[in-house]
Write a protein that holds these residues in place. Structure first.
Motif, PDB file in Angstrom:
ATOM      1  N   THR A   1       1.036  -1.605  -0.037  1.00  0.00           N
ATOM      2  CA  THR A   1       0.135  -0.481  -0.007  1.00  0.00           C
ATOM      3  C   THR A   1       1.255   1.330  -0.224  1.00  0.00           C
ATOM      4  O   THR A   1       2.153   1.006   0.672  1.00  0.00           O
ATOM      5  CB  THR A   1      -1.334  -0.184   1.011  1.00  0.00           C
ATOM      6  N   LYS A   2       0.788   2.128  -0.367  1.00  0.00           N
ATOM      7  CA  LYS A   2       0.688   3.638  -0.996  1.00  0.00           C
ATOM      8  C   LYS A   2       0.218   4.610  -0.042  1.00  0.00           C
ATOM      9  O   LYS A   2       0.581   5.573   0.601  1.00  0.00           O
ATOM     10  CB  LYS A   2       0.743   4.744  -2.811  1.00  0.00           C
ATOM     11  N   ASP A   3      -0.954   4.249   0.915  1.00  0.00           N
ATOM     12  CA  ASP A   3      -1.844   5.301   1.439  1.00  0.00           C
ATOM     13  C   ASP A   3      -1.024   4.938   3.135  1.00  0.00           C
ATOM     14  O   ASP A   3      -1.541   3.499   3.309  1.00  0.00           O
ATOM     15  CB  ASP A   3      -3.165   4.892   1.869  1.00  0.00           C
TER      16      ASP A   3
ATOM     17  N   ARG B   1      -0.396   9.990   1.344  1.00  0.00           N
ATOM     18  CA  ARG B   1       0.283   9.337   0.321  1.00  0.00           C
ATOM     19  C   ARG B   1       1.914   9.322  -0.405  1.00  0.00           C
ATOM     20  O   ARG B   1       2.426  10.374  -0.071  1.00  0.00           O
ATOM     21  CB  ARG B   1      -0.036   9.430  -1.568  1.00  0.00           C
TER      22      ARG B   1
END
Length: 609
Positions: free
Chosen positions: A201-203, A236
Motif C-alpha cells: 500500500t501507499k496509503d 500517500r
C-alpha cells in the motif's frame, strides 16, 4: 535502529512479516523474531540475520492472519536468541516488539520481580510485556492496558503489542521512535519504516509522539496518551517498490552510488529558475522574511549529516555572508546553547528520525529559534517538527552507509546557500548564475566518474591489506576527508582517520611510514599549493599517496595512485570528490570479503541515544 513489522487482515501473516523484516534488515541484524496470533501466540526467534529466522520458522506451522515481527540492533543484552523480540509475559498471553530505550527499566523490573514476575531476557524491552500483563489482569482492555503501561515508562518507544485472547488486533504506540500504519485492500500493516509496507500500500498514517492506536482488521482507533481521540491523517507515499530493490546490483550501496547522477537532478528539479538566475525553494517560502533578518545559523546533525553540515558552513558563509556554526546534535542538547529569535537552527537527517537531532530541534524550539529541516524521508518526525524545510528527494536509501543521501544534502545546501544569499543581497547575480549553470553540469560529471570504476578497483586491490590510513583535505575538502574516512571505517573496517591537511603536522604525521597510506583530496582549488606541500611532507616520511584530483598533470610526480575527477568550480568540488571516496570504501569492502550493506554493529537509522 531495530525494525518492527505487523500485519492484521485476511491473508496469512507469516510471508508479510518475513518480507517486511527483509526490507528492514538494514535497521538491525543481531537477531530476529516473530509472533503469529492463531488462538494462541506462536513465537519463533533466532540469533543472527533474518534468513536464520526464516529457515527456523519453516519447521513450524505458522497459520494465522495477524502477527508482529522484529529485527534487532542490540542496546540492552547481548545478541542472543533469549534477548530477541518478540518478548512475552509470564503467562504467554502477551507478545511485544519494541524499538527504543526504557530508561527506568531497572526500577520497573525490580518492582515486577517482587510481585512474582519472572524475566527471561536481559533486555529493557521485556518490562513492557509484564506491565501489559499486569494491566490486563486488572481488567483493562488491551488498548487501555497499553496506555496504562506507557504512563509508567520513561524513555522512547515504537511499540507493537498483541494478546492471545484478543484476536485480529495489534496495539501500536510511539514516543521518539517512528511507526507508520499502512491501509491496504487486504488488511492493515505496521512498520517502523515505510519500506516494509510499500509493496502492499501507499496509503499510510504516521503516528506522532504520544499517540497509540488499536489496529484491527476492521479499521484503526487512534488516541493520545491522555486518552483524547485524535483525528486520523492519511498520507500517500511517493515511493515505488522498485526504489527499495537492488535492481540487479550486488549491493544496495553500489546501486545507490550509481544512482547519484539522477539523484542530483531530482534534488535540483523545479528549484532552479534558469531564466531569472534564481533558486526557488517552496519549503522556505513562509519564512523568507525571517531568513532576511536572521543573525546566525546553527547546523545540527550526526555522522554523515554532520559532515554535510560542515560543507554547508563554508557555503553559507561564502555565499550568504551569515555566521554559521555546526554542532554534533548528540552534544548540542546537553550544552546550554545561546539561541535567540534571530537564530536559525538547521537540522540535517536522512531519515528525519535521528533521535539526537530531533531532540536538538525541540531544544531550539523551546528557545524560540526558527527551525529548518533538511531531510529525505517525507512525513518524518523532523519534517513535522521543524518550522520549514527542504526535502532531499534522494529516494529511499537502504544501504547503511549513506552515499546518495549525503550527496543530495550537499546539493540542497548549495541551493539553500544561493537562495539565502540572494534573499539577503550578499550574492551577485553573475556569481549566482555561474553557480547554477555549473550545478546543472554536475550530474554528467558524476556519470563519467561512475562509468569508469576500474582505476578505483585496482587501487582497492593494491591496498587491500591496509590496516590504517589517513584522509586529508583543506577548506571545502576537509569535511570530505572526514566523510571518506567514515565510509572506509563503516564498510571495510579499515581504521581510517580524517583530518584537515593543515593539522597533519600537529600529531597525525607521527603515524606515517611506508605501510601507512594517505588519501589526499587535492582538486585545483584555492588551497591546491598548500595541499601539495602537505603531500611532500608525507612523501618525505615514505607514506604512500592516493591523490583525488582534477589536475593529474600537476600531481603525477607526487602520488603513487591518482584518481581523476572532472573540473568544476570550488564550491561544487565536494560533490565530485566524495564520489571516489564512496567507491573506494565499497571496493575495499568487497575485496576484503565484507558485506557493505550490513556492516557490523551498525544500523541505518539511529532512533535511540
Amino acid at each position: 535502529m531495530c525494525g518492527i513489522v505487523g500485519y492484521v487482515g485476511t491473508k496469512q501473516a507469516f510471508p508479510v512479516l518475513i518480507k517486511g523484516l527483509e526490507a528492514l534488515e538494514y535497521r538491525g541484524y543481531d537477531s530476529a523474531g516473530l509472533c503469529i496470533q492463531n488462538g494462541r501466540l506462536h513465537t519463533v526467534r533466532s540469533e543472527g540475520k533474518v534468513i536464520s529466522l526464516s529457515e527456523k520458522a519453516q519447521l513450524f506451522s505458522l497459520e494465522g492472519t495477524a502477527g508482529i515481527a522484529h529485527t534487532r540492533w542490540a542496546t540492552h543484552g547481548v545478541p542472543e536468541e533469549r534477548n530477541a523480540h518478540p518478548h512475552r509475559d509470564c503467562a504467554g498471553r502477551v507478545a511485544i516488539v519494541h524499538n527504543g530505550i526504557i530508561e527506568n527499566h531497572h526500577t520497573l523490573r525490580e518492582r515486577l520481580q517482587k510481585t512474582g514476575h519472572v524475566f527471561a531476557s536481559d533486555t529493557d524491552s521485556e518490562v513492557l510485556a509484564h506491565l501489559v500483563e499486569e494491566a490486563l489482569d486488572q481488567g483493562h482492555p488491551l488498548l487501555e492496558a497499553v496506555r496504562v503501561t506507557l504512563r509508567q515508562i520513561q524513555g522512547t518507544y515504537g511499540l507493537a503489542v498483541i494478546a492471545k485472547e484478543i484476536p485480529q488486533t495489534i496495539v501500536v504506540a510511539r514516543m521518539g521512535s517512528p511507526l507508520v500504519v499502512g491501509i491496504g485492500e487486504e488488511g492493515y500493516y505496521v512498520a517502523s519504516d515505510p519500506s516494509a509496507l510499500i509493496e502492499y500500500t501507499k496509503d499510510v498514517m504516521f503516528l506522532d509522539d504520544g499517540e497509540l492506536a488499536a489496529v484491527t482488521s476492521e479499521g484503526i482507533t487512534l488516541r493520545a496518551l491522555d486518552d483524547q481521540e485524535v483525528e486520523q491523517r492519511i498520507e500517500r507515499l511517493e515511493w515505488d517498490t522498485e526504489a527499495s530493490q537492488k535492481d540487479g546490483h550486488e549491493h544496495f550501496m553500489l546501486k545507490e552510488i550509481l544512482e547519484q547522477p539522477e539523484v542530483i537532478k531530482n534534488s535540483c528539479r523545479g528549484r532552479i529558475d534558469r531564466e531569472r538566475g534564481k533558486v526557488v525553494l517552496g519549503g522556505l517560502r513562509d519564512v523568507q522574511e525571517a531568513l532576511k533578518r536572521m543573525e546566525r545559523i546553527v547546523i545540527v546533525g550526526c555522522g554523515s549529516a554532520y559532515y554535510a553540515g560542515l560543507v554547508g558552513e563554508y557555503l553559507l558563509e561564502e555565499l550568504a555572508g551569515i555566521p554559521v556554526e555546526v554542532e554534533l546534535a548528540s552534544e548540542f542538547r546537553y550544552r546550554k546553547p545561546i539561541l535567540t529569535e534571530r537564530t536559525v537552527v538547521l537540522a540535517i537527517s536522512q531519515s528525519g528520525e535521528t533521535a539526537d537531532t530531533l531532540e536538538a530541534i525541540k531544544e531550539a524550539k523551546r528557545k524560540r529559534a526558527l527551525t529548518l529541516g533538511l531531510v529525505n524521508a517525507v512525513g518524518s518526525s523532523i519534517a513535522r517538527e521543524t518550522d520549514a524545510g527542504v526535502y532531499n528527494h534522494a529516494g529511499p536509501e537502504i544501504g547503511v552507509a549513506s552515499t546518495k543521501a549525503f550527496v543530495s544534502q550537499l546539493v540542497v545546501l548549495t541551493l539553500m546557500s544561493i537562495h539565502i544569499g540572494q534573499l539577503r543581497g550578499t550574492l551577485s547575480e553573475a556569481r549566482a548564475s555561474k553557480l547554477l549553470s555549473e550545478l546543472t553540469r554536475i550530474p554528467n560529471h558524476v556519470q563519467v566518474m561512475i562509468e569508469d570504476r576500474c582505476q578505483i578497483q585496482r587501487v582497492a586491490r593494491r591496498f587491500v591489506a591496509w590496516d590504517h590510513c589517513l584522509f586529508l583535505g583543506r577548506k571545502f575538502q576537509a569535511p570530505i576527508a572526514y566523510e571518506g574516512a567514515l565510509k572506509m571505517k563503516e564498510v571495510s573496517y579499515v581504521h581510517a582517520e580524517g583530518y584537515t591537511s593543515g593539522e597533519m603536522k600537529h600529531g597525525p604525521i607521527a603515524l606515517i611510514d611506508e605501510a601507512f597510506p594517505s588519501v589526499v583530496l587535492c582538486p585545483n582549488d584555492s588551497m591546491f599549493e598548500k595541499t601539495c606541500s602537505n603531500i611532500e611532507e608525507l612523501r618525505a616520511r615514505l607514506g604512500p599517496i592516493i591523490a583525488i584530483t582534477d589536475r593529474p598533470d600537476l600531481v603525477e610526480r607526487l602520488a603513487d595512485e591518482i584518481i581523476v575527477v572532472p573540473e568544476t568550480i570550488e564550491e561544487l568540488q565536494p560533490i565530485l570528490t566524495v564520489i571516489p571516496t564512496q567507491l573506494l570504501a565499497y571496493e575495499m569492502a568487497v575485496a576484503r570479503k565484507f558485506d557493505p550493506d550490513k556492516p557490523r554493529n551498525l544500523a541505518k537509522s539511529v532512533t535511540v541515544e
